[in-house]
Motif scaffolding. Structure first.
Motif, short mmCIF file in Angstrom:
data_model
loop_
_atom_site.label_atom_id
_atom_site.label_comp_id
_atom_site.label_asym_id
_atom_site.label_seq_id
_atom_site.Cartn_x
_atom_site.Cartn_y
_atom_site.Cartn_z
N LYS A 199 -72.45 -12.27 10.42
CA LYS A 199 -71.45 -12.66 11.40
C LYS A 199 -71.67 -11.94 12.73
CE LYS A 199 -69.16 -15.48 8.77
NZ LYS A 199 -69.09 -16.93 9.06
N THR A 200 -71.57 -12.67 13.80
CA THR A 200 -71.80 -12.09 15.13
C THR A 200 -70.63 -11.19 15.52
OG1 THR A 200 -72.96 -14.11 15.75
CG2 THR A 200 -72.33 -12.61 17.53
N ILE A 227 -70.75 -11.57 20.81
CA ILE A 227 -69.78 -12.35 21.57
C ILE A 227 -68.97 -11.34 22.36
CG2 ILE A 227 -67.84 -13.96 21.44
CD1 ILE A 227 -68.88 -14.58 18.52
N VAL A 228 -68.69 -11.62 23.61
CA VAL A 228 -67.92 -10.68 24.43
C VAL A 228 -66.62 -11.34 24.87
CG1 VAL A 228 -67.88 -9.30 26.55
CG2 VAL A 228 -69.99 -9.49 25.23
N LEU A 229 -65.52 -10.62 24.68
CA LEU A 229 -64.18 -11.06 25.10
C LEU A 229 -63.60 -10.00 26.02
CD1 LEU A 229 -61.31 -12.42 22.81
CD2 LEU A 229 -60.87 -10.79 24.64
N VAL A 274 -70.67 -21.10 18.11
CA VAL A 274 -71.59 -20.03 17.72
C VAL A 274 -72.15 -20.32 16.34
CG1 VAL A 274 -71.86 -17.55 17.30
CG2 VAL A 274 -70.34 -18.34 19.13
N SER A 275 -73.45 -20.40 16.24
CA SER A 275 -74.11 -20.63 14.94
C SER A 275 -74.27 -19.30 14.21
CB SER A 275 -75.48 -21.25 15.15
OG SER A 275 -75.37 -22.52 15.78
N GLU A 276 -73.75 -19.26 12.98
CA GLU A 276 -73.80 -18.03 12.20
C GLU A 276 -74.24 -18.35 10.78
OE1 GLU A 276 -70.45 -15.13 13.82
OE2 GLU A 276 -69.59 -17.02 13.11
N ALA A 277 -74.66 -17.29 10.08
CA ALA A 277 -75.07 -17.46 8.68
C ALA A 277 -73.89 -17.87 7.82
CB ALA A 277 -75.67 -16.16 8.17
#
Length: 324
Positions: A62-63, A133-135, A321-324
């Motif tokens: 997970k990112t 990912i930046v918030l 967002v592509s994740e495992a």
């Protein structure tokens, strides 16, 4: 001249808060989950503090989400509800240099947009974060936009929560909000100096409409007011909400937003200081970006409409967002 620090200290006192002196070290209990990991990482000028939850999600691919606070000079505390997202992925908060738990060097040479942006890479390097990912919220949205504009390797998405993108637009929009305040409140603001009791009381009418609409204000927000670095705030912004005289007074990244090439979400509250119309205009400069306006909220939608904010962010990440 009365400083921005005096104004904000007065505002915090009106909100039922005390002001802490010296280096803050979680001086009051907050209803927050304990971090799984916390510590300091080196930045130009000193050491910055971070905390992380959801570490177990690294093994699932997970990112991680880096969360950036506003100000300049506030702290991560008011953003802590976003730890809800640690149910899905690693969530990392940090305090910028001279803010929160980080070193208080208080050297104005460090107070530049570029140096604060560099802290994101410093954190990534320290933790070995290849994809993120930046918030960022408010001033943190400034740093998020600036970071995304630079197209760093491994940035998967940018979430701009009530961002400051253009100081002239911010001032214009908030002067319009001020014009909508009750006549007696406007008159008090016009006739009194920042730092006076009368000005502070009148200003709280504005803040309870456009900063946070909860009553009472939640402890996470109170904590960030308690530990704010007013010198940093006033140096970069200025003496009052409606008069930016600091180093950010001419700041405007609007014409560079088109350089952002990752999925981007602009999210704000219906009554936000970072207005819905401004966010729509900024999003129009970013190809394929999304805008979400959270009804009934203002500048701190993650506090005011917590569940809705988390749903918006989760859906955006799931769709982009592509994740495992």
């Amino acid at each position: 001249m009365t400083t921005r620090r005096n104004f904000l200290v007065g505002a915090s006192t009106l909100a039922g808060m005390s002001v802490l002196g010296g280096m803050p070290r979680l001086a009051m209990a907050l209803p927050e989950p304990e971090p799984i990991q916390a510590g300091y990482f080196p930045v130009r000028g000193g050491g910055a503090w971070y905390r992380m939850n959801g570490v177990r999600h690294f093994s699932a691919g997970k990112t991680p989400l880096i969360v950036i606070h506003g100000g300049p000079g506030f702290s991560h505390h008011y953003l802590l509800p976003i730890v809800d997202l640690a149910e899905d992925r690693p969530v990392i908060f940090y305090d910028q240099l001279d803010s929160g738990h980080s070193d208080r060097v208080n050297d104005p040479d460090n107070w530049t947009v570029a140096r604060f942006v560099s802290e994101i890479d410093d954190l990534r390097d320290h933790l070995g974060l290849h994809e993120v990912i930046v918030l960022g919220n408010s001033w943190g949205g400034t740093l998020t936009a600036e970071y995304a504009i630079r197209r760093p390797a491994g940035l998967q998405a940018a979430i701009l929560s009530s961002p400051l993108i253009s100081t002239p637009r911010w001032i214009s929009d908030n002067k319009e909000y001020r014009s909508q305040l009750p006549k007696d409140v406007r008159q008090t603001l016009d006739e009194n100096e920042p730092g006076t009791d009368a000005y502070q009381n009148a200003s709280m009418v504005f803040y309870r409409r456009h900063l946070n609409r909860q009553d009472p204000w939640p402890p996470h927000l109170n904590k960030s007011f308690e530990v704010l670095n007013g010198d940093l705030y006033s140096t970069m912004w200025g003496p009052t909400e409606f008069n930016a005289t600091g180093t950010l007074k001419n700041y405007d990244a609007t014409d560079r937003l088109s350089k952002i090439d990752v999925p981007s979400l602009f999210v704000c509250g219906e009554y936000d200081e970072s207005t819905p119309s401004a966010n729509r205009d900024f999003a129009s400069e970013v190809a394929g970006s999304e805008v979400q306006v959270i009804e009934g909220a203002s500048h701190t939608a993650f506090l005011e409409k917590r569940d809705r904010f988390m749903t918006v962010v989760r859906d955006f990440i799931a769709n982009n967002v592509s994740e495992a």
